[in-house]
Design an enzyme around this catalytic site. Sequence first.
Site, mmCIF file in Angstrom:
data_model
loop_
_atom_site.group_PDB
_atom_site.id
_atom_site.type_symbol
_atom_site.label_atom_id
_atom_site.label_comp_id
_atom_site.label_asym_id
_atom_site.label_seq_id
_atom_site.Cartn_x
_atom_site.Cartn_y
_atom_site.Cartn_z
ATOM 1 N N LYS A 67 0.829 -1.207 0.000
ATOM 2 C CA LYS A 67 0.000 0.000 0.000
ATOM 3 C C LYS A 67 0.866 1.261 0.000
ATOM 4 O O LYS A 67 0.633 2.190 -0.791
ATOM 5 C CB LYS A 67 -0.929 -0.004 1.216
ATOM 6 C CG LYS A 67 -1.947 1.128 1.226
ATOM 7 C CD LYS A 67 -2.860 1.008 2.425
ATOM 8 C CE LYS A 67 -3.815 -0.150 2.323
ATOM 9 N NZ LYS A 67 -4.839 0.045 1.265
ATOM 10 N N LYS B 100 6.970 -8.703 15.935
ATOM 11 C CA LYS B 100 7.621 -8.808 17.243
ATOM 12 C C LYS B 100 8.075 -10.247 17.500
ATOM 13 O O LYS B 100 7.352 -11.202 17.184
ATOM 14 C CB LYS B 100 6.653 -8.344 18.338
ATOM 15 C CG LYS B 100 7.286 -8.173 19.708
ATOM 16 C CD LYS B 100 6.280 -7.630 20.707
ATOM 17 C CE LYS B 100 6.095 -6.139 20.618
ATOM 18 N NZ LYS B 100 7.275 -5.360 21.001
ATOM 19 N N SER C 130 10.038 -11.263 22.916
ATOM 20 C CA SER C 130 9.510 -9.933 23.240
ATOM 21 C C SER C 130 8.018 -9.993 23.518
ATOM 22 O O SER C 130 7.502 -9.316 24.418
ATOM 23 C CB SER C 130 9.789 -8.958 22.094
ATOM 24 O OG SER C 130 11.165 -8.758 21.928
ATOM 25 N N LYS D 31 6.269 -9.056 27.081
ATOM 26 C CA LYS D 31 5.293 -7.964 27.151
ATOM 27 C C LYS D 31 3.992 -8.443 27.770
ATOM 28 O O LYS D 31 3.350 -7.709 28.532
ATOM 29 C CB LYS D 31 5.047 -7.378 25.759
ATOM 30 C CG LYS D 31 4.308 -6.044 25.792
ATOM 31 C CD LYS D 31 4.491 -5.249 24.514
ATOM 32 C CE LYS D 31 3.900 -3.862 24.658
ATOM 33 N NZ LYS D 31 4.139 -3.027 23.453
ATOM 34 N N ARG E 294 7.631 1.119 10.135
ATOM 35 C CA ARG E 294 8.211 2.456 10.272
ATOM 36 C C ARG E 294 8.319 3.104 8.895
ATOM 37 O O ARG E 294 8.864 2.516 7.959
ATOM 38 C CB ARG E 294 9.590 2.389 10.923
ATOM 39 C CG ARG E 294 10.227 3.771 11.164
ATOM 40 C CD ARG E 294 11.560 3.614 11.866
ATOM 41 N NE ARG E 294 11.401 2.881 13.101
ATOM 42 C CZ ARG E 294 12.395 2.208 13.698
ATOM 43 N NH1 ARG E 294 13.595 2.157 13.154
ATOM 44 N NH2 ARG E 294 12.164 1.565 14.830
ATOM 45 N N GLU F 54 1.047 -1.294 14.223
ATOM 46 C CA GLU F 54 1.533 -0.007 14.694
ATOM 47 C C GLU F 54 2.375 0.616 13.584
ATOM 48 O O GLU F 54 3.317 -0.012 13.087
ATOM 49 C CB GLU F 54 2.370 -0.134 15.964
ATOM 50 C CG GLU F 54 2.818 1.240 16.476
ATOM 51 C CD GLU F 54 3.876 1.165 17.571
ATOM 52 O OE1 GLU F 54 3.629 1.706 18.650
ATOM 53 O OE2 GLU F 54 4.944 0.568 17.324
ATOM 54 N N ALA G 97 16.450 8.872 16.969
ATOM 55 C CA ALA G 97 15.858 7.756 17.706
ATOM 56 C C ALA G 97 16.734 6.513 17.635
ATOM 57 O O ALA G 97 16.864 5.774 18.621
ATOM 58 C CB ALA G 97 14.466 7.452 17.141
#
Length: 211
Positions: free
Chosen positions: A35, A60, A64, A68, A92, A154, A166
């Site tokens: 997309k 993930k 992890s 979590k 990202r 996310e 970052a």
Amino acid sequence: MGLPADQIEDLRSLMEDWKNELLVYKFALDQMDTKFSIISQEYNLIHGHNPIEHTKSRVKSFESLINKLVRKGCDITTSAAKEHIHDIAGLRIVCSFMSDIYNMVEVLKQHEDIKILKVKDYIKNPKPNGYRSLHLIVEVPVYLTNRVEHAKVEIQIRTIAMDFWASLEHKIYYKLNNEVPNQLTDELKEAADIANYLDEKMFHIRSKVDQ
């Protein structure tokens, strides 16, 4: 705190079952990668400017994910993971300019197959350490052979300068095992402000070029 390494090892027998259950998140990322590739190319054709420098996606890791769930006090099940962890799939997007970030959000809002569940704007409201980025939690349909699953992804959208800061900040915290002296945290905050100044300066220059 997460689970000790030996307990995680005991849970590894679950890993293959989890991989099959959570494969839908990889498919969701594949769809989002496609997309954004289309958005980038079409935007370039229409506006003569490619807003996306590069993208990076990941699912993930098992370790992890388990840690979590433990930190959240949830059951160690795939159903609990799907319900309570919204960054199993992460994407990202690194943009050229700050304005591109908000343009990408507006484009996503026009896609009927994407449901935006949450927006956290750390650009207008930076974290105390100076971190800047725009975070979205979206829900996308994944069409399988015999059903449709809905997966949360996310999305972090930031500029090159934000991403540079970052990335280095993460490496410094990892190197020092999250025990960073106050002097260094102050310098990191100053560096974040400098990166933001660079973003604003480059946008100002670009605006003059586009006049």
